[in-house]
Motif scaffolding. Structure first.
Motif, mmCIF file in Angstrom:
data_model
loop_
_atom_site.group_PDB
_atom_site.id
_atom_site.type_symbol
_atom_site.label_atom_id
_atom_site.label_comp_id
_atom_site.label_asym_id
_atom_site.label_seq_id
_atom_site.Cartn_x
_atom_site.Cartn_y
_atom_site.Cartn_z
ATOM 1 N N LYS A 61 -2.978 -13.175 -5.683
ATOM 2 C CA LYS A 61 -2.267 -13.676 -4.508
ATOM 3 C C LYS A 61 -3.171 -14.582 -3.681
ATOM 4 C CE LYS A 61 1.321 -10.303 -3.758
ATOM 5 N NZ LYS A 61 1.707 -9.113 -3.005
ATOM 6 N N PRO A 111 -1.758 -1.710 6.525
ATOM 7 C CA PRO A 111 -0.846 -2.835 6.654
ATOM 8 C C PRO A 111 -1.139 -3.677 7.900
ATOM 9 C CG PRO A 111 0.276 -0.780 7.148
ATOM 10 C CD PRO A 111 -1.075 -0.418 6.633
ATOM 11 N N GLN A 138 -4.491 -2.723 -8.473
ATOM 12 C CA GLN A 138 -4.202 -3.239 -7.140
ATOM 13 C C GLN A 138 -5.134 -4.415 -6.824
ATOM 14 O OE1 GLN A 138 -1.948 -2.549 -5.016
ATOM 15 N NE2 GLN A 138 -2.670 -2.449 -2.915
ATOM 16 N N MET A 160 0.833 -1.201 0.000
ATOM 17 C CA MET A 160 0.000 0.000 0.000
ATOM 18 C C MET A 160 0.868 1.252 0.000
ATOM 19 S SD MET A 160 -3.162 0.922 0.029
ATOM 20 C CE MET A 160 -3.744 2.592 -0.059
ATOM 21 N N LYS A 161 1.876 1.231 0.910
ATOM 22 C CA LYS A 161 2.741 2.405 0.987
ATOM 23 C C LYS A 161 3.526 2.590 -0.309
ATOM 24 C CE LYS A 161 3.581 3.667 5.726
ATOM 25 N NZ LYS A 161 4.297 3.253 6.925
ATOM 26 N N GLY A 190 -5.227 -6.819 2.731
ATOM 27 C CA GLY A 190 -6.054 -7.229 1.588
ATOM 28 C C GLY A 190 -5.377 -8.280 0.734
ATOM 29 N N THR A 191 -4.058 -8.398 0.835
ATOM 30 C CA THR A 191 -3.350 -9.356 -0.011
ATOM 31 C C THR A 191 -3.288 -10.738 0.631
ATOM 32 O OG1 THR A 191 -1.242 -8.758 0.974
ATOM 33 C CG2 THR A 191 -1.888 -7.542 -0.986
ATOM 34 N N LEU A 192 -3.868 -10.902 1.828
ATOM 35 C CA LEU A 192 -3.785 -12.184 2.526
ATOM 36 C C LEU A 192 -5.015 -13.041 2.257
ATOM 37 C CD1 LEU A 192 -2.583 -10.859 5.990
ATOM 38 C CD2 LEU A 192 -1.183 -11.961 4.245
ATOM 39 N N GLY A 245 -6.467 -2.224 3.277
ATOM 40 C CA GLY A 245 -5.881 -0.947 2.885
ATOM 41 C C GLY A 245 -4.864 -0.481 3.916
ATOM 42 N N ILE A 259 -4.389 -8.465 -5.658
ATOM 43 C CA ILE A 259 -4.913 -9.128 -4.463
ATOM 44 C C ILE A 259 -5.494 -10.483 -4.831
ATOM 45 C CG2 ILE A 259 -6.771 -9.062 -2.746
ATOM 46 C CD1 ILE A 259 -6.513 -6.008 -2.841
ATOM 47 N N SER A 290 4.375 -5.043 7.038
ATOM 48 C CA SER A 290 3.907 -3.832 6.375
ATOM 49 C C SER A 290 3.031 -4.153 5.168
ATOM 50 C CB SER A 290 5.092 -2.989 5.915
ATOM 51 O OG SER A 290 5.880 -2.669 7.022
ATOM 52 N N GLN A 291 2.794 -5.447 4.956
ATOM 53 C CA GLN A 291 1.974 -5.878 3.827
ATOM 54 C C GLN A 291 0.508 -5.482 4.077
ATOM 55 O OE1 GLN A 291 2.669 -10.052 3.312
ATOM 56 N NE2 GLN A 291 1.092 -10.270 1.773
ATOM 57 N N ASP A 292 -0.184 -5.066 3.025
ATOM 58 C CA ASP A 292 -1.611 -4.754 3.133
ATOM 59 C C ASP A 292 -2.376 -6.041 3.458
ATOM 60 O OD1 ASP A 292 -4.258 -4.097 2.798
ATOM 61 O OD2 ASP A 292 -4.031 -3.259 0.788
#
Lengths: 325, 499
Positions: A321, B350, A314, A1-2, B397-399, B348, A318, B393-395
């Motif tokens: 993944k 982390p 984005q 995100m960052k 949402g990606t998990l 959104g 997601i 630091s991963q969002d």
């Protein structure tokens, strides 16, 4: 995100560099450091206002009354200065912050306690605050010759070769950066914008936080009231009429999502600079103000389209993944 | 009875990332008959409805209508084949009139291409008339109608497009007794018109009252079907719950201590009444019941998210009255809500910011965050839960869903609670993550915490709980010691079926 946010800001910065380059081909003096400093100074008030608006937009709200607040508070400090020139300017600035805070608190209370959508509340106070300016001034202007030299001179004084106005902008940017990245309040503001329900469950008081952001945007409006009046040296009911749209445009171009939760201090500052460069450069290369408006408008739509595309990309990442997991 | 099915689904499978929702299921609907679809939550009923209405596409399997193979690539296509669904919250337009709702999408036109309002109203009135529902004013706004009349309008809409297959997904959930009777009259009418009806309900009395056939789903598979008159209630309950043990629950030595939390006379004007129970140190207290039995509502009241009208909550002998989630977190009670995506994770942000969110008071000093402490907090709890992520630091949402659930649990554990309330803690997550969550619950109570686990999954209730509270219609129906307790008893108590 960052990393993604940095990505977006880098692109905005690149767009600004290209813009300056293009303008320089028509007007070679534009990219001189001295001129760029001037552009930054000219844009300072818009940058400060955009930061105040940003915290409000991040919580899924909007403050349409900022320009009217600016107008009212500007009139208050101008009349104070005209009537009592002996009042020291720092005290006047504190007064501007407090008056702005009071107006912001009215917005915040209505949003928090009565649960009225912020767009409705601030659409109302937009006209009320401007109307109140007429009431206190009786429709009269406060002119340059009624203002004390200190009142006008403070922001023009140079510190290390840079005007105080620019230094104030730098200070406000630094404070907002600290607020958004290093304080519990800043974290709560983002959390509320991204997911208000989950924030309630996590023990964050959503209503109170919204109240605080309106107080913040009010204080910023008040501060800019003084800065604006002392810069353009005239206080009237017409000051900054319609300027709320420029503030919101700066936020949108800076990648602050109107849906809340997404946006950064850097984005708001760059968005304001982008608009500042356009309004500074176009007159000198003989493009009519109507083209300016069209270009600003196109930039807003382009920014929204690019941001929406960025967010969609984005989303696909997601999904891929999650499937792999 | 006709024996040629109108709609046949065969060999349907559907998977979502990490979850197998349906595996090789079949279902037939017959003209003029009501087929009841029965199963626990998560058995795959909703997924099947979404496939039948063209919202989801099956991974494999075939669908045929009147022996002709069809595909349903979109909701519009399903509609075109005469399949229509009436949901719990009927999907209609509140601000349009009854006639508009009935005719919308196939309105008659005048020769100028504009809508022929007169014919439209006439057609709508005719349809309502044939259903015996002419008491509904075709010009009334839909929002002025009661739920039962809205159902009538939904059915009228189905009639007006000549739908042959009508899906009713828990249509009685929000209805009064009288309205349910009216709905049943309507279903009888649809049967007499030769419609094939799929009726989804948790309530056995309704199923036995209205259905001709039944199909039972369990864990995404079809486990039984037949004529309702040949099947007893206990036989169907056995089909719903009987299953091979798919994973081993952690063994734990129950060392139950003194009461920690006691609740008495807790009431809410509309959701629940006179709730009283005690939770002991080191105990896992299961809460079982049908959807809408009021379990989550009670937990939200205990954790300060909603207000109660009367009753007392005592924690460690001291009465508490939490007015917000922050109050209850402060007191030591945390609620891990059911809807992970909406109420739990903040997508959104982390991972570390998600974990520290309810603990910001502890990780900050006079308003300023201390990032090192935030990271330390996040690291210690995500490690205990065996979180798989490349970086904190991963969002989030990606998990995957399972890993998100671990973060949600970590986030509330990080507040160092005395009592932790888990609402459907393993809903929709994969087997591996389930085992991790269960293992962690056992670890928590071993450390002297107390856990309330709201769950609709019987194996989980039976495998994890020390005692089980069963709720029915906003009241506590019974409390059982989990010794020799069987699934059928729980289902019967929850559904109000006598032995």
């Amino acid at each position: 995100m960052k990393a993604f946010l940095r990505y977006r800001e880098v692109w905005l910065l690149a767009a600004i560099v290209v813009l300056i380059g293009l303008i320089s081909t028509r007007f070679p003096g534009f990219s001189d450091p001295a001129n760029l400093r001037q552009v930054f100074n000219d844009t300072s008030i818009l940058m400060i206002l955009a930061l105040g608006q940003m915290v409000v937009i991040l919580t899924r709200s909007i403050d349409l009354s900022m320009a009217s607040n600016l107008c009212f508070t500007g009139m208050v400090v101008a009349m104070l200065n005209a009537a009592h020139p002996a009042i020291p300017i720092p005290l006047l600035i504190v007064a501007a912050l407090l008056v702005g805070l009071a107006l912001g608190a009215i917005n915040g209370l209505l949003v928090w306690r009565l649960n009225i959508p912020s767009i409705v509340v601030t659409l109302g106070t937009l006209t009320i605050y401007r109307g109140a300016t007429f009431v206190i001034s009786g429709g009269a202007w406060v002119n340059a010759d009624q203002m004390s030299p200190a009142f006008i001179g403070l922001q023009r004084a140079a510190l290390l070769g840079i005007p105080v106005l620019s230094w104030i902008a730098v200070l406000v940017i630094a404070l907002f950066f600290l607020l958004m990245t290093r304080t519990a309040l800043g974290r709560s503001i983002y959390a509320i914008g991204v997911n208000p329900t989950a924030s309630v469950y996590a023990g964050i008081d959503v209503g109170r936080t919204k109240f605080i952001v309106f107080c913040l945007s009010g204080m910023i409006g008040g501060l800019c009231g003084y800065l604006w009046i002392s810069r353009y040296v005239i206080a009237s009911v017409e000051v900054a009429n319609g300027y709320e749209l420029n503030i919101i445009a700066a936020c949108v171009i800076g990648g602050i999502s109107i849906a809340g939760g997404i946006g950064s201090v850097g984005g708001a500052v760059l968005g304001a600079l982008f608009l500042g460069i356009i309004s500074n450069a176009l007159p000198v290369i003989n493009i009519s103000p109507f083209w300016q408006m069209a270009i600003s408008g196109s930039a807003i739509i382009l920014a929204v389209v690019l941001n929406a595309r960025g967010e969609r990309r984005q989303g696909r990442i997601i999904l891929r993944k999650a499937e792999a997991a | 009875m006709p024996s040629v099915p109108r709609l046949t689904l065969s060999g349907i499978s559907k998977s979502f990332p990490g979850v197998r929702a349906l595996h090789d299921v079949s279902l037939s609907l017959y003209p003029g008959q009501v087929t009841a679809l029965i199963g626990e939550n998560g058995a795959g009923k909703s997924t099947l409805v979404k496939i039948m209405t063209g919202i989801y596409q099956p991974d494999s399997g075939s669908i045929s209508i009147d022996d002709q193979p069809v595909t349903l690539p979109s909701a519009h296509a399903a509609f075109g084949h005469g399949i229509t669904a009436i949901h719990q919250e009927t999907v209609l337009f509140d601000d349009l009139t009854v006639a508009e709702n009935i005719i919308l999408g196939h309105a008659p036109r005048t020769r100028f291409g504009t809508i022929d309002w007169r014919t439209m109203r006439k057609n709508a009135k005719e349809v309502l008339g044939t259903m015996g529902a002419s008491h509904i004013d075709a010009d009334a706004r839909l929002k002025d109608l009661g739920i039962a009349n809205k159902h009538l309008v939904a059915v009228a809409r189905a009639m007006s497009i000549d739908a042959q297959i009508v899906i009713m997904d828990e249509p009685t959930a929000a209805l009064s007794m009288k309205e349910i009777e009216e709905l049943f009259l309507l279903i009888e009418f649809l049967k007499s018109e030769g419609k094939a009806i799929l009726f989804i309900s948790h309530k056995f009395d309704e199923i036995y009252r209205i259905a001709d056939r039944y199909t039972v789903f369990r864990d995404g598979e079809m486990v039984g079907e037949g004529l309702i008159k040949d099947a007893g209630q206990s036989q169907i309950v056995r089909m719903m719950v009987g299953r091979a043990v798919d994973h081993i629950f952690p063994q734990r030595k129950a060392e139950i201590g003194a009461p920690v939390l006691s609740v008495s006379g807790l009431s809410h004007p509309t959701e629940f009444d006179d709730i009283g129970f005690e939770l002991h140190r080191g105990e896992i207290l299961g809460f079982y019941g049908l959807v809408g039995a009021g379990r989550s509502e009670v937990m939200q009241a205990i954790s300060g998210i909603t207000r109660t009208s009367s009753g007392t909550i005592t924690l460690d002998g001291k009465p508490i009255a939490p007015k917000s989630a922050a109050d209850s977190i402060e007191a030591g009670i945390v609620y891990v809500p059911e809807e992970r995506g909406k109420q739990g994770v903040v997508i959104g942000l982390p991972i570390f910011q998600n974990v520290s969110l309810p603990s910001l008071r502890r990780t900050s000093k006079s308003g300023m965050l201390r990032l090192a402490e935030e990271f330390a907090l996040a690291r210690s709890y995500t490690e205990r839960l065996d979180l798989r992520a490349s970086s904190l630091s991963q969002d989030v949402g990606t998990l995957s869903g399972g890993n998100q659930q671990k973060i949600v649990i970590a986030k509330w554990l990080a507040t160092a609670p005395r009592v932790i309330i888990l609402d459907e803690p393993t809903k929709g997550i994969d087997i591996g993550s389930k085992a991790a969550v269960h293992g962690f619950m056992a670890e928590l109570v071993a450390q002297g915490l107390s856990v309330i686990m709201v769950s609709s999954e019987l194996p989980e209730i039976l495998g994890m709980s020390d005692r089980v509270v069963v709720m029915r219609e906003g009241r506590i129906a019974s409390v059982y010691d989990n010794k020799g307790l069987d699934a059928e008893t729980l289902v019967r108590t929850a559904a109000g079926i006598a032995e």
